[in-house]
Write a protein that holds these residues in place. Structure first.
Motif: not given
Lengths: 233, 233
Positions: A1-5, A71-77
């Motif tokens: 889930x993408x939160x503001x944080x 970043x890609x692995x952690x944040x799945x942008x």
């Protein structure tokens, strides 16, 4: 889930990634100036330092790549953010090459100890200043996501090509008039060519910055080697 | 959730990505040979075709980048797979540059119509064959994930540098003996330099293939310009 944080954390990381690319660009810019200063002053120590400091540029490139993977692995942008991250990676690999060109110039300094009286030794610093500025400005454009500034960088490239073509002709006349200058003039020609390639690479980065900021390709320009004028003796 | 089905789809897509990189490499390899053939045969039409076909190489690079973005966004690959995908993207941008070098060679063909009797015109094809083979072999190594084959490519680069250094000396003697050859010899020198840079780029790809396959860096080698021999008249 993408939160503001999460979004905040991602933006911070993207900011850090841009800062790394910017730092790398600053080092490459300094390397260009120092290589040419060393050439003009016949400063072997200075030239050796440029060669040595190139390692730091390579290290930052590797660091950027690790950061991109993390970043890609952690944040799945999502697509847009992903494109930004990949653009930072691509730009860092161009800067690495710019650093290599500066290093190549520095490596020729010991071979040019007796190039006295060759006029291009005083023209090359102006050309180097111009391409350093292009590298500086294109990284400002990248950090500010400013497509207009990116366009301006591309326009400077014409002036770089003019410098190169003029140096090419000048060096040829030196060689023709005095065969003893051929070796030195050839090395200076390669140095001018290295500067011209740096200008091309800054232009490539400008195109990437423009595309990232506008989603449109810059109008097609002749890529690569625009310095092929037929020179007749 | 990652299912067997998803893994299969991902592997298929990775295979297709590799095939695209391989196709791009094949085009670059052909461009090198055709550029040099055009030079030797003074074939202006052939040279123009090489310049024209470079667009196809650029298109495949753009296609690979879109595919990379799509795969990462859709499949959210884990670190190892992600590294593979990014390696394919990086390699494709090196091949794009190899294509540019071949194009630059082709662009000089019209300037060398009267370079008769310059012996390097018969040495350059051998050098071109060697670097074409390096490009071919490094892409085979990439597709087969074969670190040994990647190492062998790096070893060929020494021979390329020897070729270049020998051509450099030869062309300088031509220029010294007969100033009328200076213009042609200078263009040939740049062509030799382009081939030498292609060898360097193939070596860079070999290092990426080695790293992707083993997780270790290849032993540090001098990067960039290893052709700086002091030449005295």
């Amino acid at each position: 889930m993408v939160t503001g944080h999460t979004v905040k954390a991602f933006d911070d990381e993207l900011g850090q990634l841009r800062a790394l690319v910017s730092e790398m660009g600053g080092l490459a810019e300094a390397a260009i100036s120092e290589a040419i200063q060393s050439l003009v002053r016949r400063d072997l120590g200075g030239a050796a330092r440029v060669v040595d400091q190139d390692r730091r540029i390579d290290e930052i490139e590797a660091q950027i790549e690790r950061e991109v993977v993390r970043m890609i692995a952690l944040r799945a942008p999502m697509a847009d953010d992903l494109r930004e991250i990949l653009a930072a990676m691509k730009i860092s690999s161009v800067i690495e090459r710019i650093g290599d060109y500066a290093k190549n110039i520095a490596k020729r300094v010991p071979l040019l100890q007796d190039a006295r009286g060759l006029e291009p030794l005083s023209i090359l610093p102006s050309m180097a200043r111009l391409v350093s500025e292009m590298v500086h400005n294109v990284l400002d454009a990248f950090v500010a996501r400013d497509p207009k500034a990116a366009l301006a960088v591309c326009e400077s490239d014409r002036a770089v090509d003019d410098f190169y073509n003029s140096l090419f002709r000048t060096l040829l006349t030196y060689m023709l008039e005095n065969p003893h200058t051929i070796t030195s003039a050839t090395h200076l020609l390669f140095i001018a060519k290295n500067l011209e390639r740096i200008g091309d690479h800054a232009t490539n980065v400008a195109e990437m910055v423009y595309f990232a900021a506008t989603g449109r390709q810059m109008v097609e320009r002749a890529k690569g080697d625009d310095t092929l004028i037929p020179v007749k003796e």
